[in-house]
Design an enzyme around this catalytic site. Structure first.
Site, mmCIF file in Angstrom:
data_model
loop_
_atom_site.group_PDB
_atom_site.id
_atom_site.type_symbol
_atom_site.label_atom_id
_atom_site.label_comp_id
_atom_site.label_asym_id
_atom_site.label_seq_id
_atom_site.Cartn_x
_atom_site.Cartn_y
_atom_site.Cartn_z
ATOM 1 N N GLU A 1 0.596 2.690 -3.661
ATOM 2 C CA GLU A 1 1.194 1.939 -2.558
ATOM 3 C C GLU A 1 1.602 0.539 -2.989
ATOM 4 O O GLU A 1 0.799 -0.242 -3.478
ATOM 5 C CB GLU A 1 0.214 1.804 -1.378
ATOM 6 C CG GLU A 1 0.827 1.029 -0.219
ATOM 7 C CD GLU A 1 -0.187 0.480 0.768
ATOM 8 O OE1 GLU A 1 0.209 0.167 1.911
ATOM 9 O OE2 GLU A 1 -1.377 0.352 0.409
ATOM 10 N N ASP A 15 5.224 0.446 1.500
ATOM 11 C CA ASP A 15 4.844 0.169 2.885
ATOM 12 C C ASP A 15 5.766 -0.913 3.459
ATOM 13 O O ASP A 15 5.880 -1.992 2.896
ATOM 14 C CB ASP A 15 3.388 -0.285 2.929
ATOM 15 C CG ASP A 15 2.848 -0.346 4.344
ATOM 16 O OD1 ASP A 15 3.601 -0.031 5.284
ATOM 17 O OD2 ASP A 15 1.676 -0.696 4.509
ATOM 18 N N THR A 26 -3.066 2.525 4.591
ATOM 19 C CA THR A 26 -2.344 3.528 3.807
ATOM 20 C C THR A 26 -3.246 4.312 2.865
ATOM 21 O O THR A 26 -3.311 5.545 2.950
ATOM 22 C CB THR A 26 -1.176 2.888 3.050
ATOM 23 O OG1 THR A 26 -0.279 2.285 3.992
ATOM 24 C CG2 THR A 26 -0.412 3.930 2.233
ATOM 25 N N HIS A 86 6.578 -8.682 8.058
ATOM 26 C CA HIS A 86 5.866 -9.273 9.193
ATOM 27 C C HIS A 86 6.003 -10.783 9.198
ATOM 28 O O HIS A 86 6.113 -11.412 10.261
ATOM 29 C CB HIS A 86 4.373 -8.908 9.131
ATOM 30 C CG HIS A 86 4.070 -7.508 9.551
ATOM 31 N ND1 HIS A 86 4.381 -7.009 10.793
ATOM 32 C CD2 HIS A 86 3.461 -6.474 8.885
ATOM 33 C CE1 HIS A 86 3.994 -5.754 10.880
ATOM 34 N NE2 HIS A 86 3.434 -5.399 9.735
ATOM 35 N N SER A 130 1.024 1.456 10.043
ATOM 36 C CA SER A 130 0.722 2.044 8.742
ATOM 37 C C SER A 130 -0.294 3.171 8.834
ATOM 38 O O SER A 130 -0.250 4.110 8.034
ATOM 39 C CB SER A 130 0.206 0.962 7.781
ATOM 40 O OG SER A 130 1.229 0.071 7.446
#
Length: 263
Positions: free
Chosen positions: A249, A41, A135, A258, A82
């Site tokens: 994930e 991700d 996710t 971020h 996401s």
């Protein structure tokens, strides 16, 4: 023949995806194949490129015989998220930003996990965030907004996923509606561990909720949860006399991006 789909993506517009050639090989297989769907991700071109410049060794990306691109933008915004990105990966349809398992008209659409369950596959999910996060949720839930974690947890109960490991304990036992979803899951033959990645029980479904919300990142001391949980999932699912689907994930590529936290 077992086919392992190592699909690492950043859910914006770049995915290292399984290609048509390998899909054709799968179609020729006499027995159902196992599918391992790995998602990084937040892993875009710049993140992948950095792997080639970091340190002295060669990145594992060089082990991939095929590299492809898949565009998973949302229908509502130039920049996806996401939820819409994972829904595109899990269903093959684009949707509006923040949607979980819904199409652009807010209609529930079947995910690859659900479709393979109907074909007799065992299923598993491993994530470093809450198991109700965008996710993993996009593989079993159908809600209008990714932040509806308690609704997503209710969908998890209905999902019949055979193995899941991640965080999100509070959305099951510290809910606003006072429901104890852990008790309901136990009644549905789930064995639940909130303390360690203990050995799963073969005759039960197994759920590991190892944090109230997300797990720590690597710098904060997560250690080897992701490879260990993935190996436990593979060992468990492989013991069943059925093919399996496992989504894994790696969540903190996105979170580091971020925060502009290169480390």
């Amino acid at each position: 023949m077992n086919y392992v789909c190592k699909n690492l993506n950043f859910k914006g517009f770049v995915v290292l995806f399984m290609l048509l050639f390998e899909s054709l090989i799968c179609a020729q297989s006499q027995k159902p194949v196992n599918i391992i769907f790995m998602i990084g991700d937040g892993m875009g071109v710049s993140q992948v490129t950095s792997a080639f410049y970091f340190g002295e060794g060669k990145p594992n990306f060089q082990n991939f015989k095929y590299v492809g691109l898949s565009e998973t933008s949302s229908t509502s915004d130039r920049i996806t998220d996401s939820a819409a990105g994972a829904t595109a990966l899990s269903t093959g349809q684009k949707t509006y930003k923040r949607a979980i398992g819904l199409d652009k008209d807010s209609v529930a659409i079947p995910t690859i996990l659900e479709q393979l369950q109907d074909k007799g596959y065992k299923t598993g999910l491993v994530s470093l965030t809450s198991i109700t996060h965008a996710t993993p949720a996009s593989y079993y839930a159908h809600v209008k907004d990714r932040d509806l974690h308690e609704d997503i947890a209710l969908d998890f109960i209905k999902s019949d996923v055979d193995f899941a490991a991640g965080g999100g304990l509070k959305f099951f036992n510290k809910r606003k509606d006072k429901k104890d979803l852990l008790k309901e899951l136990t009644q549905k033959n789930y064995r639940i561990d909130t303390a360690s990645l203990s050995k799963p029980i073969l005759r039960k479904k197994n759920l590991y909720l190892m944090a109230q919300d997300e797990l720590p990142n690597k710098v904060q001391g997560r250690k080897d949860f992701l490879p260990e949980a993935t190996q436990i999932a593979l060992d468990f699912l492989s013991q069943k006399d059925q093919p399996f689907f496992l989504m894994v994930e790696g969540s903190f590529i996105d979170w580091g991006g971020h925060a502009n936290d290169a480390k």
